[in-house]
Scaffold this active site. Sequence first.
Site, short mmCIF file in Angstrom:
data_model
loop_
_atom_site.label_atom_id
_atom_site.label_comp_id
_atom_site.label_asym_id
_atom_site.label_seq_id
_atom_site.Cartn_x
_atom_site.Cartn_y
_atom_site.Cartn_z
N GLY A 11 7.93 -2.14 0.74
CA GLY A 11 7.30 -2.20 -0.71
C GLY A 11 6.77 -3.84 -0.93
N ASN A 13 3.47 -3.69 -1.35
CA ASN A 13 2.37 -3.54 -2.66
C ASN A 13 3.42 -3.41 -3.82
OD1 ASN A 13 -0.49 -3.10 -1.64
ND2 ASN A 13 1.18 -1.99 -0.03
N MET A 89 5.09 7.30 2.16
CA MET A 89 4.83 8.04 3.38
C MET A 89 4.77 9.38 3.64
SD MET A 89 3.20 5.38 4.54
CE MET A 89 2.78 5.46 6.26
N ARG A 90 4.69 10.30 2.32
CA ARG A 90 4.77 11.71 2.25
C ARG A 90 3.54 12.26 2.11
NH1 ARG A 90 8.76 14.68 4.01
NH2 ARG A 90 8.42 15.95 2.38
N ILE A 91 3.22 13.48 2.72
CA ILE A 91 1.89 14.06 2.13
C ILE A 91 2.50 14.97 1.09
CG2 ILE A 91 0.48 16.11 2.71
CD1 ILE A 91 0.21 14.93 5.66
N HIS A 108 -4.78 2.77 0.94
CA HIS A 108 -4.71 3.18 2.09
C HIS A 108 -5.37 2.03 3.23
CE1 HIS A 108 -5.33 5.74 5.95
NE2 HIS A 108 -6.48 5.14 5.97
N THR A 140 -6.39 12.98 -4.68
CA THR A 140 -6.65 14.36 -4.77
C THR A 140 -6.05 15.19 -3.64
OG1 THR A 140 -8.60 14.22 -3.49
CG2 THR A 140 -8.96 13.62 -5.66
N GLU A 142 -7.27 16.24 -1.09
CA GLU A 142 -7.78 15.88 0.12
C GLU A 142 -7.30 14.52 0.69
OE1 GLU A 142 -11.86 14.83 0.42
OE2 GLU A 142 -12.02 14.54 2.45
C1 GRF Z 1 0.96 -0.60 4.10
O1 GRF Z 1 0.01 -0.76 5.21
C2 GRF Z 1 -0.02 0.03 2.90
O2 GRF Z 1 -1.37 -0.01 3.05
C3 GRF Z 1 0.35 1.50 3.39
O3 GRF Z 1 1.67 1.50 3.63
C4 GRF Z 1 1.83 0.37 4.32
C5 GRF Z 1 3.13 -0.51 3.84
O4 GRF Z 1 3.13 -0.74 2.39
N1 GRF Z 1 0.04 2.42 2.20
P1 GRF Z 1 4.45 -1.31 1.62
O5 GRF Z 1 4.71 -2.80 2.30
O6 GRF Z 1 5.68 -0.71 1.71
O7 GRF Z 1 3.71 -1.53 0.11
#
Ligand code: GRF
Length: 203
Positions: A11, A13, A89-91, A108, A140, A142
């Site tokens: 987390g 971000n 981290m899920r599609i 990303h 999107t 993709e």
């Molecule tokens: C980071 O590398 C981010 O670019 C990717 O997931 C990783 C962990 O992000 N999307 P966070 O620390 O959980 O925000």
Amino acid sequence: PRIVVLISGGGTNLQALIDAEAAGTLEGTIAGVISNRTGVKGLDRAESAGIPAQVIPHRDHDSRESFDQALMAAIDGFRPDLVVLAGFMRILTDAFVQHYQGRLLNIHPSLLPAWPGLHTHRKVLEAGETEHGATVHFVTEELDGGPRIIQGRVRVHPDDDEDSLAGRVGVQERRIYPEAVRWFCQGRLRLVQGRAQLDGTPL
Ligand code: GRF
């Protein structure tokens, strides 16, 4: 505007967005945080900030569709104007993406369109790239392919390893994500006919 942030782990971000809101520079309110995993640091960050958080364990669902339906119900419970994937981290299924199209962002850790997918820092080092970075884009159907909004760049140093490079990319992530979210909350950033536009100008 109301924002829901989806996480899966640390987390960092999310924390950048929390800090921007506290500083009054986000121009939106993080109404809720949803994680697909329990016991992750991102949930502690939400709790410390007094933001309601929920966990929707993907293990509880025997299909991607079932998980996404539960996720959408949880998200919509917060009545979001914007959904932000932050280390999520899920599609996601096409149905999910279409439900939020135009108000769904992701970050990303590469300079897209280069290096979609996982383990970008290792791949960049192995390829001997001299530049790397992070990209915020509209989501999107993709994977890692949506219209790009903003990028942050770093030089790759000869003595970099994955950790040192990831650390510098992370600094860029935490700078560009709040910027992109603020633009959206100001009504300046839009997805128009498959292109990201800022103040009506294609990005
Ligand atoms: C980071 O590398 C981010 O670019 C990717 O997931 C990783 C962990 O992000 N999307 P966070 O620390 O959980 O925000």
